[in-house]
Motif scaffolding. Sequence first.
Motif, PDB file in Angstrom:
ATOM      1  N   ALA A 154      -4.698  -1.750   4.919  1.00  0.00           N
ATOM      2  CA  ALA A 154      -4.111  -0.461   5.304  1.00  0.00           C
ATOM      3  C   ALA A 154      -3.070  -0.071   4.278  1.00  0.00           C
ATOM      4  O   ALA A 154      -2.415  -0.915   3.670  1.00  0.00           O
ATOM      5  CB  ALA A 154      -3.486  -0.549   6.688  1.00  0.00           C
ATOM      6  N   GLY A 155      -2.898   1.246   4.099  1.00  0.00           N
ATOM      7  CA  GLY A 155      -1.949   1.749   3.129  1.00  0.00           C
ATOM      8  C   GLY A 155      -2.590   1.977   1.780  1.00  0.00           C
ATOM      9  O   GLY A 155      -3.750   1.609   1.548  1.00  0.00           O
ATOM     10  N   SER A 156      -1.818   2.593   0.886  1.00  0.00           N
ATOM     11  CA  SER A 156      -2.306   2.892  -0.451  1.00  0.00           C
ATOM     12  C   SER A 156      -1.276   2.421  -1.473  1.00  0.00           C
ATOM     13  O   SER A 156      -0.079   2.681  -1.322  1.00  0.00           O
ATOM     14  CB  SER A 156      -2.541   4.399  -0.598  1.00  0.00           C
ATOM     15  N   MET A 157      -1.740   1.732  -2.505  1.00  0.00           N
ATOM     16  CA  MET A 157      -0.848   1.141  -3.504  1.00  0.00           C
ATOM     17  C   MET A 157       0.109   2.178  -4.104  1.00  0.00           C
ATOM     18  O   MET A 157      -0.326   3.228  -4.578  1.00  0.00           O
ATOM     19  CB  MET A 157      -1.667   0.512  -4.642  1.00  0.00           C
ATOM     20  N   GLY A 158       1.407   1.881  -4.044  1.00  0.00           N
ATOM     21  CA  GLY A 158       2.403   2.738  -4.667  1.00  0.00           C
ATOM     22  C   GLY A 158       2.751   3.985  -3.888  1.00  0.00           C
ATOM     23  O   GLY A 158       3.592   4.770  -4.338  1.00  0.00           O
ATOM     24  N   GLN A 159       2.162   4.170  -2.709  1.00  0.00           N
ATOM     25  CA  GLN A 159       2.399   5.370  -1.906  1.00  0.00           C
ATOM     26  C   GLN A 159       3.291   5.019  -0.720  1.00  0.00           C
ATOM     27  O   GLN A 159       2.826   4.450   0.262  1.00  0.00           O
ATOM     28  CB  GLN A 159       1.082   5.971  -1.419  1.00  0.00           C
TER      29      GLN A 159
END
Length: 212
Positions: free
Chosen positions: A2-7
């Motif tokens: 879950a989530g997005s790298m660097g965001q």
Amino acid sequence: IAGSMGQSDFANGSGTTARFSSPLGLAVAANGTLYVADSGNHVIRAISPSGVVSALAGSPENWGSEDGTGGEARFNGPVGVALDESGALLVSDSNNHTIRKVTASGGVTTWAGTPGLDGCVDGHGRAARFCMPAELAVDGHGNVFVADSFNHVVRKISRERRVTTVTGLPGGVGAGDGANGQARLFNPYGLAIRPDGSLALADAYNLSLIHI
């Protein structure tokens, strides 16, 4: 997962559409739900086995110390999460110097310590004091162990909410092994229960792993 790298942000949703801010502690329930201390957002999040992220308790980017249900509750930089034998979630609410309890329906209560009052005081429930508590671990007897990071000690909370100091000297920084109060720690942070019931401790600023 879950989530997005660097965001860095706050968003519920599935997989990479979700957003977190400095996620720290994790705990996995028997049904596969993953709980996350979303520290920068001051929220406890839940990730379902299918990857759907939701907010269990706390209000995004709104810090505080209020008890309540769901979005009515407030946290301030939660760090550690652990499940007790009843399935309730225990949270080290680090900047509030407290340990909170969260039910499966999102009901939050202050379980040990008093918001805004730091220190290293043994005692029952809210009479106890912590200083920036970090990771948590629950043993097979229902005892909760706390890496009380800025006090440089490890604490134990019994089922009856009695807080005692297990090892280390409050405020005494060091790197010494020993028994009966002779050991010294430097910002203990990570905790895990070993198969034999003993503790494994990450003594962060001493760059070492310790067996207790």
